[in-house]
Design a protein around this motif. Structure first.
Motif, PDB file in Angstrom:
ATOM      1  N   ARG A  38       0.832  -1.211   0.000  1.00 35.72           N
ATOM      2  CA  ARG A  38       0.000   0.000   0.000  1.00 35.72           C
ATOM      3  C   ARG A  38       0.860   1.254   0.000  1.00 35.72           C
ATOM      4  N   ARG A  39       1.962   1.198   0.742  1.00 29.43           N
ATOM      5  CA  ARG A  39       2.848   2.367   0.823  1.00 29.43           C
ATOM      6  C   ARG A  39       3.470   2.674  -0.536  1.00 29.43           C
ATOM      7  N   LEU A  40       3.836   1.637  -1.272  1.00 25.65           N
ATOM      8  CA  LEU A  40       4.404   1.846  -2.603  1.00 25.65           C
ATOM      9  C   LEU A  40       3.392   2.498  -3.539  1.00 25.65           C
ATOM     10  N   THR A  41       2.178   1.959  -3.578  1.00 27.12           N
ATOM     11  CA  THR A  41       1.169   2.531  -4.476  1.00 27.12           C
ATOM     12  C   THR A  41       0.766   3.945  -4.031  1.00 27.12           C
ATOM     13  N   ALA A  42       0.693   4.170  -2.715  1.00 30.86           N
ATOM     14  CA  ALA A  42       0.356   5.512  -2.222  1.00 30.86           C
ATOM     15  C   ALA A  42       1.440   6.506  -2.615  1.00 30.86           C
ATOM     16  N   GLY A  43       2.708   6.097  -2.531  1.00 31.07           N
ATOM     17  CA  GLY A  43       3.801   6.980  -2.915  1.00 31.07           C
ATOM     18  C   GLY A  43       3.760   7.331  -4.388  1.00 31.07           C
ATOM     19  N   ILE A  44       3.485   6.332  -5.218  1.00 29.74           N
ATOM     20  CA  ILE A  44       3.387   6.594  -6.658  1.00 29.74           C
ATOM     21  C   ILE A  44       2.253   7.564  -6.936  1.00 29.74           C
ATOM     22  N   ARG A  45       1.132   7.408  -6.233  1.00 35.13           N
ATOM     23  CA  ARG A  45       0.000   8.323  -6.429  1.00 35.13           C
ATOM     24  C   ARG A  45       0.345   9.754  -6.004  1.00 35.13           C
ATOM     25  N   MET A  46       1.168   9.889  -4.963  1.00 29.58           N
ATOM     26  CA  MET A  46       1.497  11.224  -4.449  1.00 29.58           C
ATOM     27  C   MET A  46       2.491  11.983  -5.329  1.00 29.58           C
ATOM     28  N   LEU A  47       3.340  11.261  -6.045  1.00 33.56           N
ATOM     29  CA  LEU A  47       4.423  11.926  -6.765  1.00 33.56           C
ATOM     30  C   LEU A  47       3.949  12.945  -7.808  1.00 33.56           C
ATOM     31  N   CYS A  54       6.200  21.207  -6.413  1.00 30.94           N
ATOM     32  CA  CYS A  54       7.565  21.697  -6.634  1.00 30.94           C
ATOM     33  C   CYS A  54       7.599  22.735  -7.743  1.00 30.94           C
ATOM     34  N   GLU A  55       6.715  22.574  -8.722  1.00 40.74           N
ATOM     35  CA  GLU A  55       6.643  23.585  -9.785  1.00 40.74           C
ATOM     36  C   GLU A  55       6.214  24.934  -9.221  1.00 40.74           C
ATOM     37  N   ARG A  56       5.316  24.902  -8.247  1.00 39.21           N
ATOM     38  CA  ARG A  56       4.829  26.153  -7.654  1.00 39.21           C
ATOM     39  C   ARG A  56       5.916  26.895  -6.896  1.00 39.21           C
ATOM     40  N   VAL A  57       6.902  26.158  -6.358  1.00 32.28           N
ATOM     41  CA  VAL A  57       7.955  26.833  -5.594  1.00 32.28           C
ATOM     42  C   VAL A  57       9.219  27.067  -6.425  1.00 32.28           C
ATOM     43  N   LEU A  58       9.169  26.777  -7.720  1.00 31.69           N
ATOM     44  CA  LEU A  58      10.341  26.998  -8.577  1.00 31.69           C
ATOM     45  C   LEU A  58      10.809  28.443  -8.527  1.00 31.69           C
ATOM     46  N   PRO A  82      16.639  25.904  -7.107  1.00 33.29           N
ATOM     47  CA  PRO A  82      17.274  24.759  -7.778  1.00 33.29           C
ATOM     48  C   PRO A  82      16.860  23.421  -7.179  1.00 33.29           C
ATOM     49  N   ALA A  83      16.592  23.378  -5.870  1.00 34.31           N
ATOM     50  CA  ALA A  83      16.181  22.122  -5.248  1.00 34.31           C
ATOM     51  C   ALA A  83      14.855  21.639  -5.823  1.00 34.31           C
ATOM     52  N   ALA A  84      13.944  22.579  -6.092  1.00 34.47           N
ATOM     53  CA  ALA A  84      12.656  22.207  -6.679  1.00 34.47           C
ATOM     54  C   ALA A  84      12.841  21.673  -8.087  1.00 34.47           C
ATOM     55  N   ALA A  85      13.722  22.308  -8.858  1.00 34.06           N
ATOM     56  CA  ALA A  85      13.980  21.845 -10.227  1.00 34.06           C
ATOM     57  C   ALA A  85      14.607  20.455 -10.225  1.00 34.06           C
ATOM     58  N   GLU A  86      15.567  20.234  -9.326  1.00 32.57           N
ATOM     59  CA  GLU A  86      16.224  18.930  -9.251  1.00 32.57           C
ATOM     60  C   GLU A  86      15.261  17.844  -8.795  1.00 32.57           C
ATOM     61  N   THR A  87      14.371  18.188  -7.876  1.00 32.99           N
ATOM     62  CA  THR A  87      13.415  17.201  -7.384  1.00 32.99           C
ATOM     63  C   THR A  87      12.414  16.834  -8.462  1.00 32.99           C
ATOM     64  N   ARG A  88      11.966  17.814  -9.233  1.00 33.88           N
ATOM     65  CA  ARG A  88      11.053  17.516 -10.341  1.00 33.88           C
ATOM     66  C   ARG A  88      11.721  16.581 -11.345  1.00 33.88           C
ATOM     67  N   ALA A  89      12.997  16.848 -11.645  1.00 30.12           N
ATOM     68  CA  ALA A  89      13.722  15.990 -12.587  1.00 30.12           C
ATOM     69  C   ALA A  89      13.864  14.578 -12.020  1.00 30.12           C
ATOM     70  N   ALA A  90      14.093  14.481 -10.695  1.00 32.29           N
ATOM     71  CA  ALA A  90      14.233  13.172 -10.069  1.00 32.29           C
ATOM     72  C   ALA A  90      12.926  12.402 -10.104  1.00 32.29           C
ATOM     73  N   ARG A 148      11.677  13.706   0.104  1.00 36.65           N
ATOM     74  CA  ARG A 148      12.461  14.820  -0.441  1.00 36.65           C
ATOM     75  C   ARG A 148      11.555  15.874  -1.057  1.00 36.65           C
ATOM     76  N   ALA A 149      10.573  15.432  -1.844  1.00 30.08           N
ATOM     77  CA  ALA A 149       9.673  16.386  -2.499  1.00 30.08           C
ATOM     78  C   ALA A 149       8.843  17.157  -1.480  1.00 30.08           C
ATOM     79  N   ARG A 150       8.418  16.478  -0.419  1.00 26.87           N
ATOM     80  CA  ARG A 150       7.653  17.176   0.618  1.00 26.87           C
ATOM     81  C   ARG A 150       8.495  18.256   1.286  1.00 26.87           C
ATOM     82  N   ARG A 151       9.754  17.946   1.570  1.00 21.31           N
ATOM     83  CA  ARG A 151      10.612  18.936   2.227  1.00 21.31           C
ATOM     84  C   ARG A 151      10.863  20.141   1.335  1.00 21.31           C
TER      85      ARG A 151
END
Length: 308
Positions: A38-47, A54-58, A82-90, A148-151
């Motif tokens: 469940r945690r795996l599928t929930a994480g995929i849904r959240m990404l 992250c786009e909003r804080v670019l 830059p952290a937001a841009a790198e996280t989006r790419a990740a 990472r994305a949440r932070r």
């Protein structure tokens, strides 16, 4: 694909094992227990949503906040995150790589390389991935990427929670708990007086302060420790049982492991271990376990004495 593994390969169960707790057991031909599945599928849904956050804080704006739409790109000199841009790419890279693995090994047409399409594709094949030998890496990457994305998208904020009058004689100041929420690190709370900077206590000393505040003249100002340190909007309040008949001072309080972790600046895994080893009293309610504040306070006081 091989048969069911003896232990769950999920990142969550790996963390549990490192904390001295037993991992879950997979079933149904999967390599994950039900919780890690469940945690795996929930994480995929959240990404995808975190990708948009992250786009909003670019450009330095707060996530979920209003931002004026412009054309032609950012203005010269405008802030860039830059952290937001790198996280989006990740996020795009992780979803794309696991989708590519699924498509290649299952003989499918690779999905379009867009966040929403990749996430939907992976969710459709989540059961297959849960039985794959590499699923441990998938759960680890998704878990870490969500954190990472949440932070990045929701940076730390400081909240002040009013507690009541200062306990120091002759001081007319008011005490507040200063709690750090979100952020890359979990900072213990502190209790501060608004009138005298010297009247400051570490978060774990709130258990002693509450007893000093629980005098007749200040009884109405008392807050429970759990109320003072809880930081999430959907937290469930700890049930406070009636005190024993011979307890004329302060009623027993009950804290979650997360509360204790923040108050004493100790990893949650250590809290669970100490509670088990030293047989802290506990209560259960609303699907949570609450531990005796007095037992936790006595335990950490002894540890502090031994470290001197």
């Amino acid at each position: 694909m091989s048969g069911t593994a003896a232990r769950c390969a999920g990142h969550g169960c790996g963390t549990r094992q490192a904390d001295g707790r037993s991992p879950g057991r997979p079933a149904g031909g999967y390599r994950l227990c039900a919780a890690c599945h469940r945690r795996l599928t929930a994480g995929i849904r959240m990404l995808p949503e975190l990708y948009r956050d992250c786009e909003r804080v670019l450009g330095g704006a707060a996530a979920k906040g209003l931002r004026e739409r412009t054309s032609g790109g950012p203005l010269p000199g405008a802030p860039f995150n830059p952290a937001a841009a790198e996280t989006r790419a990740a996020i795009l890279g992780v979803l794309g790589s696991w989708s590519g693995l699924v498509a290649q090994e299952r003989g499918l047409v690779p999905p379009e390389r867009s966040i929403g399409t990749l996430a939907v594709f992976l969710l459709r094949h989540a059961d297959w991935l849960a039985a794959h030998p590499a699923v441990a890496d998938a759960t680890r990457e998704v878990d870490r990427l969500v954190g990472r994305a949440r932070r990045v998208a929701h940076p730390e904020q400081v909240r002040r929670i009013a507690l009541g009058g200062c306990v120091e004689p002759g001081c007319g100041g008011r005490l507040s708990a200063v709690v750090t929420t979100g952020g890359a690190t979990a900072a213990p709370s502190t209790v501060q007086c608004d009138a005298q900077p010297r009247h400051t206590w570490a978060g774990h000393q709130w258990t002693q302060l509450r007893r000093r505040m629980a005098r007749p003249a200040q009884a109405d100002a008392v807050r429970t420790t759990a109320d003072a340190v809880r930081t999430t909007a959907d937290a469930v309040r700890a049930p406070v049982p009636a005190p024993p008949a011979d307890d004329t001072a302060v009623a027993e309080r009950w804290l979650t492991a997360a509360d204790i972790s923040r108050l004493w600046g100790t990893p949650v895994g250590t809290v669970y271990r100490l509670a088990s080893e030293q047989r802290w009293r506990r209560r259960h309610g609303s699907g949570r376990t609450y531990y005796s504040e007095a037992d936790a306070h006595a335990c950490f006081s002894r540890r502090a004495e031994r470290s001197r």
